[in-house]
Write a protein that holds these residues in place. Structure first.
Motif, mmCIF file in Angstrom:
data_model
loop_
_atom_site.group_PDB
_atom_site.id
_atom_site.type_symbol
_atom_site.label_atom_id
_atom_site.label_comp_id
_atom_site.label_asym_id
_atom_site.label_seq_id
_atom_site.Cartn_x
_atom_site.Cartn_y
_atom_site.Cartn_z
ATOM 1 N N ALA A 1 1.101 -1.174 0.037
ATOM 2 C CA ALA A 1 0.339 0.198 0.124
ATOM 3 C C ALA A 1 0.295 1.565 0.087
ATOM 4 O O ALA A 1 0.708 2.323 -0.775
ATOM 5 N N ILE A 2 1.771 1.252 0.911
ATOM 6 C CA ILE A 2 2.965 1.790 0.512
ATOM 7 C C ILE A 2 3.323 2.997 -0.653
ATOM 8 O O ILE A 2 3.508 3.113 -1.334
ATOM 9 N N LEU B 1 -4.285 3.882 3.530
ATOM 10 C CA LEU B 1 -3.669 2.848 3.291
ATOM 11 C C LEU B 1 -4.153 1.556 3.678
ATOM 12 O O LEU B 1 -3.754 0.580 3.645
#
Length: 242
Positions: A163-164, A221
């Motif tokens: 997600a980052i 996130l």
């Protein structure tokens, strides 16, 4: 047609007594200003104290200065208030590990003595870590960026890494904040973001316009539920431009 009457402006000129009073007030004001001292104070706000609002924190600090017998300078006007400046307010529920305020004292004090007196009177959860003297004429500090951290459980880290990367690879990420007419771009606010061991570290730019909030980044996130599971967000650093 009658000629308008001409009024003499002589009575509008200040009398010698009034001029003398003005001069005395200005001289007294200059004398007081010359004796004043500007301090930058770094402190920690943690534990249960993280649950109080920004306004309650301001009142707590004002009472702390009174208990420590430190002479806070007051603003002028009909409703004077202590000369205390918060460059960056801290959200409720977030711990501050290196927060900053700037204060103006009516009388110069030894910075280390100020720190000790504040420490002796601080409530639980408030720790004064540093006191630095500034030029009394220095501009107010402005925040350039702030760093936030939150612990990440082991079973969530792999998905979080993906997600980052996905968010950092985007050039823009519009976000509609409740109560705001236009969306903001979260991606523009992110200076850096990474998983360091077991903690997510987010460094956000702070601007005069709308800046991203740490909880908004956590929501994007997919880890915004961690606070409800007992994980605490910490603001570990507040970087100033002056």
């Amino acid at each position: 047609m009658a000629t308008p009457a001409r009024y003499s402006t002589a009575r509008l000129k200040p009398r010698p007594v009034e001029l003398e009073l003005r001069f005395r007030r200005k001289s007294e004001s200059n004398r007081l200003f010359m004796n004043r001292q500007k301090l930058r104070i770094r402190f920690r706000k943690e534990g249960d104290l993280r649950l109080i609002s920004h306004r309650d924190l301001a009142r707590t600090l004002e009472r702390l200065f009174r208990r420590a017998a430190l002479p806070l300078a007051m603003s002028e006007g009909f409703h004077p208030h202590p000369r205390v400046t918060f460059p960056a307010a801290l959200g409720v529920g977030i711990e501050g590990m290196n927060e900053v305020i700037e204060v103006l004292l009516d009388e110069a004090q030894d910075p280390e003595d100020v720190r000790q007196r504040l420490l002796e009177n601080s409530p639980p959860g408030l720790m004064i870590t540093d006191v630095t003297e500034l030029d009394a004429l220095a501009n107010k500090a402005r925040v350039e960026s702030a760093t936030y951290e939150i612990p990440i459980p082991a079973e969530r880290r792999e998905a979080l890494k993906g997600a980052i990367d996905e968010l950092l690879n985007k050039r823009s990420y519009p976000w509609q904040r409740v109560g705001r007419a236009k969306p903001i771009d979260l991606r523009l606010s992110i200076e850096d973001m990474q998983l360091v061991e077991d903690r997510l570290q987010i460094r956000l730019w702070v601007s005069q316009q709308a800046s991203a909030r740490p909880r908004e980044i956590l929501q994007v996130l997919g880890v915004d539920d961690l606070e409800y599971q007992g994980c605490t967000i910490q603001r570990t650093e507040v970087n100033l431009t002056s």
